[in-house]
Design an enzyme around this catalytic site. Structure first.
Site, PDB file in Angstrom:
ATOM      1  N   TYR A   1      -5.293   0.845  11.561  1.00 15.77           N
ATOM      2  CA  TYR A   1      -6.188  -0.258  11.901  1.00 15.77           C
ATOM      3  C   TYR A   1      -6.317  -1.294  10.778  1.00 15.77           C
ATOM      4  CZ  TYR A   1      -9.157   2.806   9.125  1.00 15.77           C
ATOM      5  OH  TYR A   1      -9.655   3.613   8.130  1.00 15.77           O
TER       6      TYR A   1
ATOM      7  N   CYS B   1      -2.464   2.800   7.232  1.00 10.54           N
ATOM      8  CA  CYS B   1      -3.626   3.003   8.100  1.00 10.54           C
ATOM      9  C   CYS B   1      -3.454   2.160   9.352  1.00 10.54           C
ATOM     10  CB  CYS B   1      -4.913   2.635   7.368  1.00 10.54           C
ATOM     11  SG  CYS B   1      -5.164   3.607   5.857  1.00 10.54           S
TER      12      CYS B   1
ATOM     13  N   ARG C   1      -5.225   7.476   9.045  1.00 11.05           N
ATOM     14  CA  ARG C   1      -4.952   7.183   7.634  1.00 11.05           C
ATOM     15  C   ARG C   1      -3.888   8.160   7.125  1.00 11.05           C
ATOM     16  NH1 ARG C   1      -8.555   3.756   5.427  1.00 11.05           N
ATOM     17  NH2 ARG C   1      -7.966   4.427   3.322  1.00 11.05           N
TER      18      ARG C   1
ATOM     19  N   ASP D   1     -12.393 -12.342   2.443  1.00  7.74           N
ATOM     20  CA  ASP D   1     -11.414 -11.272   2.603  1.00  7.74           C
ATOM     21  C   ASP D   1     -10.884 -11.197   4.029  1.00  7.74           C
ATOM     22  OD1 ASP D   1      -9.884  -9.144   1.728  1.00  7.74           O
ATOM     23  OD2 ASP D   1     -11.434  -7.654   2.136  1.00  7.74           O
TER      24      ASP D   1
ATOM     25  N   CYS E   1     -21.815 -16.982   5.622  1.00  8.45           N
ATOM     26  CA  CYS E   1     -20.821 -16.582   4.629  1.00  8.45           C
ATOM     27  C   CYS E   1     -21.264 -16.954   3.216  1.00  8.45           C
ATOM     28  CB  CYS E   1     -19.486 -17.251   4.937  1.00  8.45           C
ATOM     29  SG  CYS E   1     -18.756 -16.707   6.502  1.00  8.45           S
TER      30      CYS E   1
ATOM     31  N   CYS F   1     -28.880 -16.831  20.465  1.00  7.64           N
ATOM     32  CA  CYS F   1     -28.911 -15.962  19.294  1.00  7.64           C
ATOM     33  C   CYS F   1     -30.128 -16.275  18.421  1.00  7.64           C
ATOM     34  CB  CYS F   1     -27.620 -16.125  18.492  1.00  7.64           C
ATOM     35  SG  CYS F   1     -27.510 -15.083  17.026  1.00  7.64           S
TER      36      CYS F   1
ATOM     37  N   GLY G   1      -4.482  -4.313   0.544  1.00 11.40           N
ATOM     38  CA  GLY G   1      -3.554  -3.408  -0.095  1.00 11.40           C
ATOM     39  C   GLY G   1      -4.210  -2.343  -0.976  1.00 11.40           C
TER      40      GLY G   1
ATOM     41  N   LEU H   1     -12.217  -3.684  12.607  1.00 14.16           N
ATOM     42  CA  LEU H   1     -11.897  -4.980  13.186  1.00 14.16           C
ATOM     43  C   LEU H   1     -10.662  -4.895  14.068  1.00 14.16           C
ATOM     44  CD1 LEU H   1     -12.414  -7.244  10.045  1.00 14.16           C
ATOM     45  CD2 LEU H   1     -14.002  -6.909  11.948  1.00 14.16           C
TER      46      LEU H   1
ATOM     47  N   CYS I   1       0.839  -1.195   0.000  1.00 13.44           N
ATOM     48  CA  CYS I   1       0.000   0.000   0.000  1.00 13.44           C
ATOM     49  C   CYS I   1       0.878   1.250   0.000  1.00 13.44           C
ATOM     50  CB  CYS I   1      -0.913  -0.003   1.239  1.00 13.44           C
ATOM     51  SG  CYS I   1      -2.233   1.233   1.174  1.00 13.44           S
TER      52      CYS I   1
END
Length: 365
Positions: free
Chosen positions: A19, A17, A132, A275, A259, A315, A64, A193, A13
């Site tokens: 995070y 960033c 960032r 991802d 998913c 749940c 990236g 995350l 990249c």
């Protein structure tokens, strides 16, 4: 339908960033970076993906920072797509970028080839620049605004992607109004995350469940007021909830609670399930040597999708389960329920009646 999410520059990249979830993932596999994707690999990926598709094939690029591969690489992509396109198969292109290296030539290319672009912006200038920055530690916000202005000039179709970390959540009212002033009407807000496999809530950017609930509620109330005046922006998450209440299946895997079938392709041609799980144990094969059928067979063998059906009894019995569906598996891993469960409950308790009102309005019009 085939979805290809290609990382042609691996995790490389032109920004740093704080995070970044993908930097975290790359550090947790045997080989952190696979460099830049070769033209040969790109052709194999496009050829096998497009020929395997029956109705449509979405080719998205992420990182990236995918633009590090250079514009000539993407011109080859378009050439391969035209070469292998089958009658009756719709091709769509998308690009997620930080916008830092975009110039007018890029804008002309993206417009002419009908790319849908996601541009990463984290709210107000001081908030964006806090996390960032470039490799010299400098803020990037003003450079990204220049990119947005170029997108407008060249009529590039784009939306704004904002990562919801602690500071974004605390300032969403000001951010929402700022986005309105800028004319940004297509928005995505995704939860920040914490590092994979580590205790959540320990980073200075960490988004806590209660803060997320307040964020969703305040953002929705601002959006709802604009909906009443027929001038609301498109916010993906809210549109999906309303669609669920109106009887439609959500297009976002997070809001399906299970998913989906993703083909995340690293720069060496290796394919992964998601991802958020581009890790050695979730590698499904490599499109330089394996077929798409081989990839799908491996997906079934490792049972990745079945793993995401691990909702607890509590749940499933929750009053909001039919709408929430347990959320993203990544936020459930290592937890009894979704880490953000308390936040979702707070949001639905405060905003369900308005969500239902909008869904009924759409059903009756």
């Amino acid at each position: 339908m085939v979805n290809l999410l290609i990382k042609p520059a691996s995790g490389m990249c032109n920004m740093e960033c704080e995070y970044c979830f993908y930097c975290d993932e790359t550090e947790k596999r045997k080989q952190a970076s696979y460099g830049l994707m070769s033209i040969e690999t790109a052709e194999n990926v496009l050829r096998k993906g497009i020929l395997y598709a029956k109705n449509s094939c979405t080719v998205a690029f992420q990182g990236g920072e995918p633009t590090l591969c250079g514009l000539d690489f993407f011109k080859h992509i378009i050439s391969f797509a035209k070469q292998y396109k089958k009658p009756g198969v719709r091709l769509e292109f998308a690009l997620q970028t930080n916008g830092y290296g975009i110039d007018e030539e890029w804008c002309r290319f993206l417009h002419d080839n009908h790319f849908l672009v996601g541009l990463s912006v984290d709210g107000l200038e001081e908030i964006h620049n806090e996390y960032r920055h470039n490799h010299q530690g400098q803020g990037t916000y003003r450079r990204i605004l220049e990119t947005a202005a170029m997108f407008d000039k060249y009529q590039v179709e784009y939306n704004i992607l904002t990562v919801v970390h602690k500071d974004v959540a605390e300032n969403i009212r000001e951010i929402y109004k700022d986005y309105q002033r800028k004319g940004w009407n297509y928005l995505q807000f995704i939860t920040c995350l914490d590092p994979l496999g580590e205790k959540r809530g320990q980073e200075r950017y960490s988004l806590l469940p209660e803060a997320y609930g307040r964020f969703l509620t305040e953002l929705f109330r601002l959006w709802y007021k604009d909906w009443k005046r027929n001038r609301q922006p498109f916010i993906r998450q809210f549109e999906n909830y309303i669609g669920i209440l109106a009887g439609y299946q959500p297009e976002s895997c997070e809001q399906r609670g299970i998913c989906g079938i993703q083909n995340v392709v690293e720069a060496d041609g290796s394919v992964y399930t998601c991802d958020f799980y581009v890790l050695d144990e979730f590698c499904l094969g490599n499109l330089n040597k394996d077929s798409m059928a081989d990839i799908q067979k491996k997906r079934e063998e490792i049972g990745f999708i079945d793993r995401s059906r691990n909702h607890s009894k509590e749940c499933r019995e929750c009053r909001w389960f039919a709408l929430c569906r347990g959320g993203c598996y990544r936020s459930r891993e290592g937890e009894k329920d979704n880490y953000f469960c308390a936040g979702y409950q707070y949001f639905f308790e405060n905003c369900y009646s308005q969500l239902e009102e909008i869904a009924k309005f759409h059903q009756n019009t």
